[in-house]
Design an enzyme around this catalytic site. Structure first.
Site, PDB file in Angstrom:
ATOM      1  N   VAL A   1       0.831  -1.211   0.000  1.00  0.00           N
ATOM      2  CA  VAL A   1       0.000   0.000   0.000  1.00  0.00           C
ATOM      3  C   VAL A   1       0.865   1.260   0.000  1.00  0.00           C
ATOM      4  O   VAL A   1       0.666   2.177  -0.814  1.00  0.00           O
ATOM      5  CB  VAL A   1      -0.965  -0.007   1.213  1.00  0.00           C
ATOM      6  CG1 VAL A   1      -1.783   1.276   1.260  1.00  0.00           C
ATOM      7  CG2 VAL A   1      -1.879  -1.220   1.162  1.00  0.00           C
TER       8      VAL A   1
ATOM      9  N   GLY B   1     -10.952  -2.037  -0.937  1.00  0.00           N
ATOM     10  CA  GLY B   1      -9.909  -1.560  -1.843  1.00  0.00           C
ATOM     11  C   GLY B   1     -10.279  -0.291  -2.584  1.00  0.00           C
ATOM     12  O   GLY B   1     -10.513   0.747  -1.976  1.00  0.00           O
TER      13      GLY B   1
ATOM     14  N   ILE C   1     -12.961   0.507  -4.297  1.00  0.00           N
ATOM     15  CA  ILE C   1     -14.376   0.880  -4.457  1.00  0.00           C
ATOM     16  C   ILE C   1     -14.705   2.050  -3.520  1.00  0.00           C
ATOM     17  O   ILE C   1     -14.467   1.954  -2.321  1.00  0.00           O
ATOM     18  CB  ILE C   1     -15.318  -0.299  -4.105  1.00  0.00           C
ATOM     19  CG1 ILE C   1     -14.994  -1.517  -4.961  1.00  0.00           C
ATOM     20  CG2 ILE C   1     -16.772   0.108  -4.257  1.00  0.00           C
ATOM     21  CD1 ILE C   1     -15.815  -2.748  -4.585  1.00  0.00           C
TER      22      ILE C   1
ATOM     23  N   GLY D   1       0.138  -9.939  -3.750  1.00  0.00           N
ATOM     24  CA  GLY D   1       0.031  -8.814  -2.807  1.00  0.00           C
ATOM     25  C   GLY D   1      -1.389  -8.544  -2.337  1.00  0.00           C
ATOM     26  O   GLY D   1      -1.699  -7.447  -1.877  1.00  0.00           O
TER      27      GLY D   1
ATOM     28  N   LYS E   1     -13.788  -4.746   8.444  1.00  0.00           N
ATOM     29  CA  LYS E   1     -14.373  -3.892   7.405  1.00  0.00           C
ATOM     30  C   LYS E   1     -15.869  -3.699   7.659  1.00  0.00           C
ATOM     31  O   LYS E   1     -16.409  -2.610   7.463  1.00  0.00           O
ATOM     32  CB  LYS E   1     -14.116  -4.494   6.021  1.00  0.00           C
ATOM     33  CG  LYS E   1     -12.641  -4.417   5.611  1.00  0.00           C
ATOM     34  CD  LYS E   1     -12.325  -5.301   4.421  1.00  0.00           C
ATOM     35  CE  LYS E   1     -10.891  -5.119   3.942  1.00  0.00           C
ATOM     36  NZ  LYS E   1     -10.450  -6.155   3.003  1.00  0.00           N
TER      37      LYS E   1
HETATM   38  N1  HSE Z   1      -6.120  -8.734   2.443  1.00  0.00           N
HETATM   39  C1  HSE Z   1      -7.114  -7.784   2.046  1.00  0.00           C
HETATM   40  C2  HSE Z   1      -8.047  -8.459   1.047  1.00  0.00           C
HETATM   41  C3  HSE Z   1      -6.460  -6.577   1.453  1.00  0.00           C
HETATM   42  O1  HSE Z   1      -7.671  -9.503   0.513  1.00  0.00           O
HETATM   43  O2  HSE Z   1      -9.140  -7.962   0.818  1.00  0.00           O
HETATM   44  C4  HSE Z   1      -7.389  -5.428   1.160  1.00  0.00           C
HETATM   45  O3  HSE Z   1      -7.998  -4.933   2.324  1.00  0.00           O
END
Ligand code: HSE
Length: 411
Positions: free
Chosen positions: A13, A132, A134, A185, A203
């Site tokens: 990031v 991410g 969005i 990643g 989240k």
């Molecule tokens: N490890 C998280 C995922 C990264 O796969 O969604 C993004 O928050």
């Protein structure tokens, strides 16, 4: 005049943010009327090679960074609650705007950081904490202010969705698919957070605060990861036109917020059916507009950098004359239409053990069935048979009910 930015962390990031500030310097300058410059990067390991311009301070010492003569924005691209929370508090106290991609930290301390930022007249950007690239947080914070949200469902962990897709499409093993997600990643430093649903849980808590101004008691939220989903189950479901997805859901029932984080089965009629690979998606059900579905890349260097860069403009342009609206102040609609409650795929018990209490719709294999029953009945059976695994089946026909009854939720 320049805007000076410090980036905490230079992993996927942090590096993505650094490179995007450089690649989009003209757009940023046009929007802000000032150049944006990375003044410092906080790293852990001095020996590692990094492609960072020599005028940027690269340090392992946060004190050196926070004491720079000019610092306007601090971007948190590190993992875990500590020391990120402590660093961001210091940044706010110094008068910096903060932007974070750190969901675990923000789920735990978002409320405190927003309150502190309000006291110091600075802004907090946290778009990158959920889904991410969005723009779900700003959609909820800025663009659905009058709509009353009833329910949010989401595929919010890219790694889990990637693994489930690879297992179904390419017949990969769970372990190989996870390895690939790590190489690209997408996965967390400790991928247990992804596959056991912790990342999605954090989240969900951030989403809940934004949409409903509150969150459910964490211990009441069911959290199930994807590790129980076998290739056999994926194949059996696929034959009947269902796909496994890892879905978070939050809604009001009565005046309680009910959240869940678990694998579910998705029918073709549901917008999540075609959300594949590292994609994430969110369904927001609100009273005026109905259902909105947002879909896009949920993890990776540039999708996450996109969320951070858009926040960079947001925090720089925020109007600090008024108290920042920390979280939602609109009313929420209690919804009684738990979409999960009718059809289920269950596995791990025989036909005799299943009947007569649970009506069978379809037998997929010896010990795998589609049934139609209530959640209470499924939970009762699960208590009786510890081998039972169960997955609700979602379709796309859900709408709002209970429009009349509205309860005010405020911060
Ligand atoms: N490890 C998280 C995922 C990264 O796969 O969604 C993004 O928050």
């Amino acid at each position: 005049m320049t805007v000076k930015v410090a980036i905490l962390g230079f992993g996927t990031v942090g590096e993505g943010v650094y490179r995007t500030i450089q690649s989009h310097e003209r757009e940023l300058e046009a929007l802000l009327g000032k150049k944006v410059e990375v003044a410092a990067v906080l790293i852990q390991n001095k020996q590692k090679e990094r492609n960072i311009a020599k005028e940027v301070l690269i340090t392992t010492d946060f004190n050196e960074l926070i004491n720079l003569s000019q610092l306007d924005i601090v971007v948190d691209a590190i993992v875990g609650k500590d020391p990120a929370f402590n660093y961001l508090k210091q940044a706010i106290e110094r008068g910096c705007h903060i932007i974070t991609a750190n969901k675990e930290m923000f789920a735990h301390h978002g409320k405190e950081l927003l309150a502190l930022a309000g006291e110091h007249q600075v802004s907090v950007g946290f778009e990158a904490t959920v889904a991410g690239g969005i723009p779900i947080i700003q959609t909820l914070r800025q663009l659905l202010k009058v709509n009353r949200v009833g329910q949010i469902q989401g595929i919010v962990n890219g790694t889990s969705n990637f693994i489930l897709t690879e297992m179904r499409e390419k017949k990969q093993s769970f372990a190989d698919a996870l390895k690939l997600a790590q190489e690209r990643g997408f996965a967390e430093a400790d991928p247990t957070n992804d596959v056991e649903g912790f990342d999605a849980f954090y989240k969900l808590m951030v989403l809940s605060r934004v949409a409903f101004g509150n969150e459910p008691d964490w211990k009441d939220v069911e959290r199930v990861g994807i590790t129980s989903i076998t290739s056999e189950l994926i194949e059996a479901a696929d034959q009947f036109g269902f796909r496994f997805k890892h879905v978070v859901s939050i809604q009001k029932e009565g005046d309680k917020l009910i959240g869940s984080v678990r694998p579910v089965l998705i029918r073709k009629s549901h917008p999540f059916y075609h959300v594949e690979g590292v994609e994430n998606a969110l369904n927001v059900y609100s009273d005026i507009v109905g259902r909105i579905t947002l879909q896009g890349p949920g993890a990776g260097m540039f999708p996450t950098a996109s969320a951070v860069i858009e926040d960079l403009v947001y925090v720089s342009q925020s109007n600090h004359d008024k108290k920042l609206e920390a979280y939602s102040v609109t009313e929420a609609i209690p919804s009684s239409n738990g979409s999960f409650n009718d059809f289920w795929l269950i596995s791990g018990l025989s036909k005799t053990e299943l009947s007569p209490s649970i009506p069978l719709v379809e037998q997929l294999s010896d010990q795998t069935f589609i049934v139609e029953t209530t959640k209470e009945e499924i939970l009762r059976k699960a208590k009786e048979y510890s081998s039972l695994s169960y997955y609700p089946i979602l379709d796309g026909t859900q709408t709002f009910q209970n429009k009349k009854e509205c309860i005010t939720v405020s911060i």
